[in-house]
Design a protein around this motif. Structure first.
Motif: not given
Length: 714
Positions: A347-351, A458-460, A464-467
């Motif tokens: 999953p980290w690769t997608v992030r 991944d809530k954090l 962070q990406k909310a905007p």
């Protein structure tokens, strides 16, 4: 198996290192950063006591001719030696983790694990560096127990350049190679000899290590009455910067500074890699598939890993998947389809890819409204020639309309990262191939990001990406229409990046049925999924007002799509303008996202979007016919007006067809798609873009891992 004569990728995960072989008479071999199969001489087999050499039919030359005249030596006549290709009785057993060839008492096996890549934020950099160890394991076996004479096993590669012995690994290792990048290594065992010569015949005749060698490998003497099994590692290594535009190096160099260090660890970890490869073959989910789908999944998986590239940029990992023969880097059209496979494993690769798309490969545009009744007509294909003359494009009726955030098609090509905000592919002033895919890439970021949050929780990262999510909502609303009263939930405007041209979709080289972005059925359903994805993440962010806007967009899209059903035709036309009457299968493609998000209520015939689901089911049942969207061999035809189809997209739509509508693809379709790969694409390993079952592009390709949904969804 329609054939055993076809190339296959065999790769080290994240190392962009592949050993390609399988095509008869085509050779094969090792390549680092290669966008096509290597064509080196490849000799794998055995020598009888009488001097006869039997090799797997990969060898490029059946006769080796020793040309001493090239060196000015005319003291003896030119010699010709016969190589005997293994033929009758040759078998190939092709599975997820292994590719095994057997002939009489001989066997050759390539073992390729595809281990998960550790998350660097959770596990640290060193485990990740070691996971991308640039080495591939092969095994040769000879059962000589019933023979009264000894025989010799052979493995050698002729790379077309000078070869040499590699010193300095350890006393228990033999290694040969070429340049500073490639090596073949094995353990010191009784009967093993290095092969450094111009040919295997020179090696057997002279028994020397020739410093002018153009071939490197090993031979092993197998005594009469013995059974021998020998293992090798095929290694590639490249140090220092390997990209331009944004300098980066291979991440594995954190753990392996030299070629010799790779050799040492590869031989040490050889049993571990063999066990990992064999374990893949025992996966009960894979075994539950029929034989055709087992092959397609295995073939796709091998080609995916052959295109993976783990880089280090300024101390941080950068995940990159190459686009096969085109070598475009992190093509977003591929990322959105491979996301299901990657989230299941890494999953980290997608992030990582989503973060780079936002930080470097995003932009803000304005929009243009096309003139009334302005559409691409006809059923011809878009021209893939980059030097083609663009079609005439009428001037837009309005320009400078509010647009918003979107993302590039790719991050560069062939190891060159393009400048921030631009891809290698997209250009302005065009209608068709090489135009901008602004709306589709916006949808792709939304869908990949929602899938990542849905899979990982991944809530954090979400906070962070909310905007970014809110900016995506604004942008999608504007691409429907900046004037609220004119909105219908479907993309109807073109980006100012098109510079007077028109936006296209990922189906860039099909006809207008799938190539045009504006008012396109495929993109409309994909957009419906994106509206729902935005609603889902905005609710998780407790932004109920924005979530309502997204939900309203989904309802508008669903209503519009249903209203376009043409009862006279019996289906929904592919483009909602210009009198288009093409029938397409990818109308259902976007339903894959609610399916993997585990949102069955969105796909229910009795749910809020029931009319849409029922309309799409009726559409699919009608178009899945030989008159429209089936080839004569049973293969799926994405558009009724084009013979050009993508295998990865077919797999994706087949999963939706079965899991959402209960329409099970016929065994004939799977068999046809196997034939496309084994026979049509025999020169290239996995290919995606097919013209009547023969690749016309997208060869050596990673995207077909959409087949993994067969495993994930059962």
């Amino acid at each position: 198996m329609h054939s055993i004569d076809f190339h296959a990728h065999h790769a080290a995960p994240g190392a962009y290192l592949t050993f390609t072989c399988g095509r008869w008479g085509a050779g094969g071999g090792l390549s680092v950063m290669g966008a096509q199969p290597a064509a080196q001489e490849l000799l794998i087999g055995m020598r009888e006591v009488d001097g006869n050499v039997h090799v797997l039919p990969f060898a490029r030359q059946s006769v080796y001719q020793e040309d001493l005249g090239a060196f000015g030596d005319t003291s003896k006549p030119t010699a010709k030696r016969q190589r005997n290709p293994m033929g009758e009785g040759l078998h190939r057993h092709y599975t997820r983790g292994t590719d095994r060839w057997t002939w009489k008492q001989f066997a050759f096996t390539i073992l390729t694990p595809n281990r998960p890549m550790p998350d660097p934020e959770r596990d640290g950099p060193q485990p990740l560096a070691r996971a991308s160890l640039p080495a591939i394991v092969v095994r040769l076996e000879l059962d000589n127990r019933e023979s009264a004479t000894e025989r010799e096993l052979i493995f050698a590669i002729g790379p077309g350049r000078g070869c040499h012995r590699i010193h300095g690994v350890n006393k228990d290792t033999l290694a040969v190679g070429w340049g500073s990048e490639y090596a073949i290594a094995t353990a010191v065992v009784p009967g093993v000899r290095t092969l450094l010569e111009h040919s295997e015949f020179d090696h057997f005749d002279n028994g020397r290590e020739f410093r002018l060698a153009s071939m490197a490998g090993f031979t092993w003497t197998v005594p009469a009455g013995a059974h021998a099994s020998v293992d090798l590692v095929l290694v590639g290594h490249r140090r220092g910067p390997v990209t331009t535009g944004m300098e980066s190096s291979f991440f594995y160099t954190r753990a392996y500074a030299t070629l010799e260090s790779v050799i040492a660890d590869a031989l040490l970890r050889l049993p571990e890699m063999q066990a990992e490869a064999i374990a893949l073959d025992a996966d009960h989910r894979w075994l539950a598939l029929d034989a055709n789908r087992r092959f397609l999944h295995a073939h796709a998986e091998k080609s995916y890993w052959g295109n993976t590239w783990l880089l280090e940029r300024a101390g941080d990992p950068l995940w990159c998947v190459l686009e096969g023969e085109y070598a475009m880097m992190n093509t977003f059209d591929l990322t959105v389809d491979m996301v299901f496979y990657e989230l299941e494993r890494n999953p980290w690769t997608v992030r990582n890819v989503l973060d780079l798309f936002f930080s470097r490969y995003s932009y803000t545009d304005t929009l243009a409204r096309p003139p009334e009744n302005c559409t691409r007509s006809g059923h011809g294909t878009f021209d893939r020639n980059p030097h083609h003359t663009p079609h005439y494009v009428p001037a837009p009726a309005e320009t400078g309309l509010p647009g918003g955030l979107s993302f590039n098609h790719d991050m560069g090509v062939g190891g060159h990262f393009t400048e921030a905000g631009y891809s290698s592919y997209e250009a302005g002033g065009l209608q068709g191939c090489f135009s901008y895919m602004t709306a589709e890439q916006l949808l792709n970021w939304i869908l990949c990001a929602t899938s990542y949050v849905s899979k990982t929780g991944d809530k954090l990262w979400l906070q962070q990406k909310a905007p970014v999510f809110r900016a995506c909502l604004t942008s999608l609303l504007n691409r429907d229409d900046p004037v609220p009263a004119r909105r219908n939930g479907v993309v109807g405007l073109d980006s100012s990046r098109c510079d007077g041209g028109w936006e296209i979709t990922t189906y860039d080289s099909l006809d207008a049925s799938l190539g045009q972005a504006r008012n396109n059925l495929y993109l409309a359903v994909k957009g419906w999924a994106a509206w729902l994805g935005l609603e889902q993440v905005l609710l998780a962010l407790d932004d109920e007002s924005a979530a309502r806007e997204a939900r309203a967009g989904a309802y508008r899209a669903a209503t519009t799509i249903v209203s376009k059903f043409d009862d006279k035709l019996g289906y929904i036309p592919a483009v909602f303008e210009g009198g288009n009457t093409s029938a397409i299968i990818p109308a259902i493609e976007g339903l894959a996202f609610p399916l993997v998000w585990n949102r069955p209520e969105l796909l229910s015939r009795d749910g809020a979007y029931g009319p849409l689901i029922l309309a799409l089911e009726r559409h699919l049942r009608f178009v899945l016919s030989p008159e429209r969207c089936l080839f004569p061999d049973g293969g799926w035809k994405l558009s009724s007006t084009s013979d050009n189809s993508w295998v990865s997209k077919i797999f994706l739509c087949q999963v939706v067809s079965e899991k959402v509508f209960g329409i099970i693809p016929s065994p004939a379709s799977h068999s046809a798609h196997v034939h496309w790969e084994q026979v049509g694409s025999k020169d290239w390993a996995m290919s995606d873009q097919m013209m009547k079952g023969v690749p016309c592009g997208s060869r050596y390709y990673p995207r077909c891992v959409t087949a993994d949904l067969w495993l994930q969804l059962g």
